[in-house]
Design a protein around this motif. Structure first.
Motif, PDB file in Angstrom:
ATOM      1  N   LEU A 155       2.678   3.094  -0.715  1.00 45.51           N
ATOM      2  CA  LEU A 155       2.473   2.382  -1.972  1.00 45.51           C
ATOM      3  C   LEU A 155       2.126   0.912  -1.731  1.00 45.51           C
ATOM      4  O   LEU A 155       1.313   0.333  -2.458  1.00 45.51           O
ATOM      5  N   ARG A 156       2.732   0.314  -0.732  1.00 43.36           N
ATOM      6  CA  ARG A 156       2.388  -1.083  -0.405  1.00 43.36           C
ATOM      7  C   ARG A 156       0.939  -1.190   0.059  1.00 43.36           C
ATOM      8  O   ARG A 156       0.220  -2.135  -0.296  1.00 43.36           O
ATOM      9  N   PHE A 157       0.513  -0.235   0.878  1.00 46.35           N
ATOM     10  CA  PHE A 157      -0.868  -0.232   1.342  1.00 46.35           C
ATOM     11  C   PHE A 157      -1.823  -0.090   0.157  1.00 46.35           C
ATOM     12  O   PHE A 157      -2.804  -0.837   0.035  1.00 46.35           O
ATOM     13  N   ALA A 158      -1.534   0.851  -0.741  1.00 50.42           N
ATOM     14  CA  ALA A 158      -2.389   1.060  -1.912  1.00 50.42           C
ATOM     15  C   ALA A 158      -2.384  -0.162  -2.821  1.00 50.42           C
ATOM     16  O   ALA A 158      -3.426  -0.557  -3.365  1.00 50.42           O
ATOM     17  N   GLY A 159      -1.213  -0.779  -2.997  1.00 44.28           N
ATOM     18  CA  GLY A 159      -1.128  -1.970  -3.839  1.00 44.28           C
ATOM     19  C   GLY A 159      -1.897  -3.146  -3.267  1.00 44.28           C
ATOM     20  O   GLY A 159      -2.528  -3.909  -4.002  1.00 44.28           O
ATOM     21  N   ALA A 160      -1.869  -3.282  -1.935  1.00 40.17           N
ATOM     22  CA  ALA A 160      -2.615  -4.373  -1.295  1.00 40.17           C
ATOM     23  C   ALA A 160      -4.114  -4.175  -1.474  1.00 40.17           C
ATOM     24  O   ALA A 160      -4.861  -5.142  -1.700  1.00 40.17           O
ATOM     25  N   ALA A 161      -4.574  -2.931  -1.383  1.00 39.54           N
ATOM     26  CA  ALA A 161      -5.990  -2.647  -1.601  1.00 39.54           C
ATOM     27  C   ALA A 161      -6.391  -2.969  -3.039  1.00 39.54           C
ATOM     28  O   ALA A 161      -7.435  -3.584  -3.301  1.00 39.54           O
ATOM     29  N   ALA A 162      -5.559  -2.571  -3.998  1.00 33.68           N
ATOM     30  CA  ALA A 162      -5.864  -2.827  -5.412  1.00 33.68           C
ATOM     31  C   ALA A 162      -5.865  -4.320  -5.720  1.00 33.68           C
ATOM     32  O   ALA A 162      -6.644  -4.787  -6.563  1.00 33.68           O
TER      33      ALA A 162
END
Length: 309
Positions: free
Chosen positions: A281-288
């Motif tokens: 989720l942190r990885f996805a949030g950083a991309a967003a």
């Protein structure tokens, strides 16, 4: 390989008005929920193919060219003479987007399910308009039923295009047994379930999906994991230009993370623990966070984000 099925379209995003009372010019931005998902996954360096029907008009050519420079395979892309779907975007004061669609007789609505699916497909991703607008919706649903792989669904609800909400809700429920990972916004969850989005996610997780991911805007991202545990991460700090493509970037980044970590079955997804989900989720949030700092849906390349940890 990840296969992403669904529409590609052009968002017409208003520029700032130059005259009092006059709307600003509409600037074309390439998009569409599934299209953005495929572009995100491709830019993050995982093998992905886009399954759709795209116009042969100038917009369609631009859509295909962007797929190619974003490392997305177009082998299973259908082309047709019909026009490209247009979505006129209205931005609120917070950068949030609302849409008006021009989709009658457009290319993506006439998608036909291929006789054979890719032999190397390990994940299937579907969602947004492609599962609403007929006759293409039934064709994508057929692909979902036939695919014996980990299937990820983001309904990405556009109520203005749903003529019969009750029928749509019933159809959504019929998809859940075929879905391994359900990803949706908290607002979409509340609209579909007509109740609190988190409560709905808990119920849906018992009807098929191994996990349910909820995006919550400035409140971050949460998941109901396979164990039933709620795992949450805060939003990554960002300078927001607009939110176009933010949820799609989360979706595509999650696909990339799962693929890189070797999670390619419902059973493996169900076994992910809280620490693994926080990482995802942190990885996805950083991309967003990178996407929302730019105008339109412009997901990051892997070099901008760093390796999947």
């Amino acid at each position: 390989m990840i296969v992403v099925g669904g529409e590609a379209l052009v968002d017409l995003v208003p520029a700032k008005s130059t005259l009092d009372g006059e709307p600003g010019a509409l600037l074309p931005r390439l998009g569409g929920g599934p299209y953005n998902v495929a572009v995100t996954a491709g830019r993050l360096g995982v093998p992905v193919s886009f399954l759709s029907r795209v116009s042969r008009d100038d917009f369609g050519d631009a859509l295909v060219a962007r797929l190619e420079v974003s490392n997305v395979d177009t082998t299973y892309l259908q082309r047709g003479p019909e026009p490209t779907t247009l979505a006129v975007t209205n931005l609120g004061p917070d950068g949030g987007a609302r849409y008006t669609f021009y989709a009658e007789g457009t290319a993506d609505r006439l998608f036909e399910a291929p006789e054979e699916l890719p032999e190397d497909m390990t994940m299937l991703s579907l969602g947004t308009l492609s599962l609403v607008l007929e006759p293409g919706a039934s064709a994508y649903e057929q692909v979902m039923r036939r695919a014996n792989v980990l299937t990820v669904l983001d309904p990405n609800v556009r109520p203005v295009l749903i003529a019969d909400p009750d029928a749509y809700r019933a159809r959504f429920a019929s998809w859940l047994p075929d879905v391994g990972l359900l990803k949706l916004s908290e607002e979409d969850a509340a609209w579909i379930a007509q109740q609190d989005g988190l409560d709905a996610a808990r119920q849906w997780q018992q009807q098929g999906p191994a996990a349910v991911v909820l995006t919550r805007g400035s409140n971050g991202i949460a998941v109901i994991a396979g164990s039933g545990e709620l795992v949450e991460v805060p939003a990554t700090e960002a300078q927001v230009v607009d939110t176009i493509g933010a949820g799609d970037t989360v979706h595509g980044a999650l696909l990339a993370w799962l693929y890189t970590k070797g999670v390619q079955s419902v059973g493996q997804l169900r076994e992910l623990d809280a620490d693994a989900w926080r990482e995802a989720l942190r990885f996805a949030g950083a991309a967003a966070a990178i996407t929302v700092s730019r105008a339109g849906a412009e997901p990051p390349f892997a070099a901008e984000l760093g390796p999947i940890i």
